[in-house]
Design an enzyme around this catalytic site. Sequence first.
Site, short mmCIF file in Angstrom:
data_model
loop_
_atom_site.label_atom_id
_atom_site.label_comp_id
_atom_site.label_asym_id
_atom_site.label_seq_id
_atom_site.Cartn_x
_atom_site.Cartn_y
_atom_site.Cartn_z
N ARG A 1 -20.16 44.49 28.17
CA ARG A 1 -18.73 44.26 27.80
C ARG A 1 -18.49 45.06 26.48
NH1 ARG A 1 -16.77 39.59 30.52
NH2 ARG A 1 -16.95 40.63 32.55
N GLU B 1 -22.71 47.88 36.58
CA GLU B 1 -21.90 47.63 37.71
C GLU B 1 -22.72 47.62 39.04
OE1 GLU B 1 -19.11 46.53 38.42
OE2 GLU B 1 -18.58 46.48 35.98
N TYR C 1 -14.32 50.64 44.44
CA TYR C 1 -14.58 49.81 43.29
C TYR C 1 -15.55 50.03 42.10
CZ TYR C 1 -16.68 45.92 40.89
OH TYR C 1 -17.17 45.23 39.65
N ASP D 1 -12.84 43.57 43.47
CA ASP D 1 -14.14 43.08 44.25
C ASP D 1 -13.87 41.83 44.74
OD1 ASP D 1 -13.71 41.45 42.11
OD2 ASP D 1 -15.71 41.64 41.21
N CYS E 1 -11.29 30.68 39.20
CA CYS E 1 -10.84 30.69 40.54
C CYS E 1 -12.08 30.87 41.35
CB CYS E 1 -9.70 31.95 40.79
SG CYS E 1 -8.78 31.69 42.38
S1 SF4 Z 1 -4.13 27.54 40.94
FE1 SF4 Z 1 -6.57 27.23 41.84
S2 SF4 Z 1 -6.47 28.75 43.71
FE2 SF4 Z 1 -4.40 29.19 42.47
S3 SF4 Z 1 -5.33 30.83 41.17
FE3 SF4 Z 1 -5.81 28.89 40.08
S4 SF4 Z 1 -7.83 28.30 40.48
FE4 SF4 Z 1 -7.07 29.84 42.30
#
Ligand code: SF4
Length: 367
Positions: free
Chosen positions: A44, A56, A136, A154, A208
């Site tokens: 980084r 990468e 990518y 990605d 996420c």
């Molecule tokens: S709310 Fe949940 S599904 Fe939506 S972007 Fe955030 S972590 Fe991802």
Amino acid sequence: MLFYKKVIEGPVIVAKKCIFAAMDNFAQTIETWYAVNKRELPWRDISDPYLIWISEIILQQTRVAQGYDYYLRFVHRFPDVRTLAEAEEDEVMKYWQGLGYYSRARNLHTAARSMAGGLFPRTYQGVRALKGVGEYTAAAICSFAYGMGYPVVDGNVYRVLARYFGIDLPIDSTEGKKLFATLAAEMLDRNHPALYNQAIMDFGAVQCVPQSPDCPACPLSAGCVALAKGCVASLPVKQHRTKTTNRYLHYIYVRAGAYTFIRKRTDDDIWKGLFELPLIETPSPLTEEELLGLPAFRELFAPGEQPVVRLIRQGVKHVLSHRVIYADLYEVTLPEATASFPSYLKIRQEELDNYAVPRLVQLLLQP
Ligand code: SF4
């Protein structure tokens, strides 16, 4: 009409304005999240394209936790293009041993040798033309090293975009790829492409996540379509499940006095470029008696030699991305001056550590 259709087709000016506002907000939110949650990693905040390239490629098929030490060892031994280009392929493979997807190491080596004067390319086209570098990786290198405005797409980015915009087009379909590429380019923060690209990748990797993301704690939750529709777990969609095949490998560890036998895998198959013990592959599992009766087994030995055979390990399961391997290990004792295994490399047993072998062989030979 789905939200993402509006983004791509831009049917009305008013809708587009709202979307641009949402886009700014999206990038800003992710970058703000990143300022607090950024993972401190050795690749980084550097701008050396060579080091970024190595990181990468390692991270293409490898988790950060596993790739971390490999990266440090690799760049310590091969700190620049020229050092890597001048190294022997066997040594490069040794530094890659255990990481899997060995074509990555072979391609790195070939690409380093293709860089005239040891100079890393400075254009997107030049980077993209390197062996083993796809869209990518080229986008990642060019944005991180040179600040160029190429969006990375990605697995993490697919997931964040698919969920936030509620897109259920398969990410591995032609239509899906096109749509995600367009959307990723639209969302890119063109003033800070490196920051944005790193931020969204980390956001996918840390916030996420594939299974059970902590949506209530997510800064994008207010605008997340998947969360609103209750389809977080089913996005992104993939249409092709790669078929898994079983393979049955019977390895032979020869003890000929102080010596043993190995050979290099050269066919276009898994583990190309690595060394291995003598091996017989069969389409189904075999008992010891069945193996000993195979012509392929008997042909390994010089006429009249009477090997002492012992089954050491049986049915050791080893899972690769599209294959499940079941491996047996036989120990075969022969006289030191044996004429058997004529097409193999005869080495002292303690030298085996000097050769890059598949992780499976390492595991089988562990006491
Ligand atoms: S709310 Fe949940 S599904 Fe939506 S972007 Fe955030 S972590 Fe991802």
